[in-house]
Design an enzyme around this catalytic site. Structure first.
Site, PDB file in Angstrom:
ATOM      1  N   SER A  63      -1.762  -0.024  -5.224  1.00  0.00           N
ATOM      2  CA  SER A  63      -0.561  -0.235  -4.407  1.00  0.00           C
ATOM      3  C   SER A  63       0.689  -0.333  -5.272  1.00  0.00           C
ATOM      4  CB  SER A  63      -0.725  -1.530  -3.608  1.00  0.00           C
ATOM      5  OG  SER A  63       0.487  -1.942  -3.028  1.00  0.00           O
TER       6      SER A  63
ATOM      7  N   TYR B  42      -2.065 -10.314  -2.926  1.00  0.00           N
ATOM      8  CA  TYR B  42      -2.454  -8.940  -2.609  1.00  0.00           C
ATOM      9  C   TYR B  42      -2.193  -8.033  -3.817  1.00  0.00           C
ATOM     10  CZ  TYR B  42      -2.140  -4.206  -0.776  1.00  0.00           C
ATOM     11  OH  TYR B  42      -2.301  -2.853  -0.592  1.00  0.00           O
TER      12      TYR B  42
END
Length: 350
Positions: free
Chosen positions: A142, A167
């Site tokens: 990501s 995350y």
């Protein structure tokens, strides 16, 4: 070719699986269909792949009614025993790991789901690839790994040791874990840092969908950092195109890699990291204007301070993708929003 694609009830996984099935290859889709967002949307995606909700049972392989080369299994990635059984039953050529617990803000309130899914689950994929050799493992990272980085555009050659959400930390951990397994057990691994993916069947917790639904329902939109936010929005068809290009070219060890001046994006191992973005940041307020135009309605906006864990701008340097695969995103944000709005109206209105 036999593919395992994890996360096929999810946004990107659905699109990747559909394209590979249309190309004629075999796909086993895997997903736990969790309740992070509306499970009915996940079942609707699976239905598009020929999988009826009533036929989906935990840990049972289901055959598609549309694609004869498609099967699906409903299990958790962190279910080590059953993941191992899947790998032993079907000898995969390619593994594309797109399953994960997503969301920056949600990681502030439910951190354990990120450890269970993104760390333990990914470890099970790596262990299974170790003991059941595959030609290539591709996994989703990501843009959030860039964290406190301010140098623009974000480059895979830059250090990413300062994430600002769990995350992001879990995705950075995936990259480290993948490199370790590639180095120790000699199988090729490619990590793809996705930049704000959008398009038809978009996740409903992401900005483009959230804004569209709020405008349609005359609800107020919370816009953070008082609107001073930019994102490198990447259309899902470009993401799929990139993945298919990468699949065909497993990385080889970088013979020019220097231990005294290490390139973070490559290694002497068969390991490579790429940014996958549109290379064009868009301001959030401009996004809202395009959605307003597409829906023919004005937004009600509530400007808010920057939220913990959020970065103010993302901007992908995709030079390595251009060099290695001649990859250039084809869909502009303006065209992509038109395509999204068309799908959104058909899904919610007609």
């Amino acid at each position: 070719m036999k593919y395992l694609i994890t996360g096929t009830a999810g946004f990107i996984g659905f699109h990747v699986a559909k394209k590979i099935l249309q190309n004629g290859d075999y796909v086993l889709g895997l997903d736990n269909i969790n309740d992070y967002y509306d499970v009915e949307m996940k079942y609707a995606r699976l239905n598009e792949l020929g999988l009826e909700k009533k036929g989906i049972k935990h840990n049972k392989i289901l055959n598609s009614k549309i694609f004869e080369n498609h099967q699906f299994i409903n299990i958790d990635l962190e279910d080590r025993i059953n993941v191992e059984k899947v790998f032993k039953k079907i000898k995969f050529d390619i593994v594309i790991n797109l399953a994960a617990q997503p969301g920056v803000r949600y990681s502030l309130v439910n951190p354990y789901r990120y450890v269970n899914s993104n760390l333990n689950g990914f470890l099970n994929i790596l262990e299974s690839c170790r003991h059941n050799p595959v030609k290539h493992l591709i996994f989703a990272s990501s843009s959030s790994v860039y964290g406190l980085n301010k140098k623009m555009p974000f480059s895979v050659q830059d250090n990413v040791d300062h994430p600002i959400s769990l995350y992001a930390a879990s995705k950075k951990s995936n990259e480290l874990m993948a490199h370790t397994y590639s180095y120790l057990f000699n199988f090729p691994v490619t990590g793809l840092r996705f930049f704000t993916v959008y398009g038809p069947w978009n996740r409903p917790d992401m900005a483009v969908y959230l804004f569209s639904r709020a405008i349609m329902e005359n609800k107020t939109i919370n816009v953070y950092n008082f609107g001073n936010m930019w994102r490198d929005f990447t259309y899902v068809a470009d993401i799929v195109d990139c993945i298919l290009k990468v699949v065909e070219h497993p990385p080889k060890g970088n013979s020019k890699w220097l231990e005294k001046d290490p390139d973070p994006s490559s290694s002497i191992a068969s390991y490579k990291i790429y940014n996958v973005g549109n290379n064009t940041p868009v301001k959030i307020t401009d996004v809202i204007e395009l959605i307003e135009k597409g829906l023919g309605k004005k937004a009600k906006i509530n400007f808010q301070p920057l939220q913990p864990g959020e970065v103010t701008k993302t901007f992908a340097d995709i030079d390595d993708l251009k060099k290695d695969f001649d990859f250039i995103p084809k869909v502009s944000f303006q065209e992509g929003i038109k395509q999204f709005i068309s799908w959104f109206k058909s899904y919610h209105i007609t």
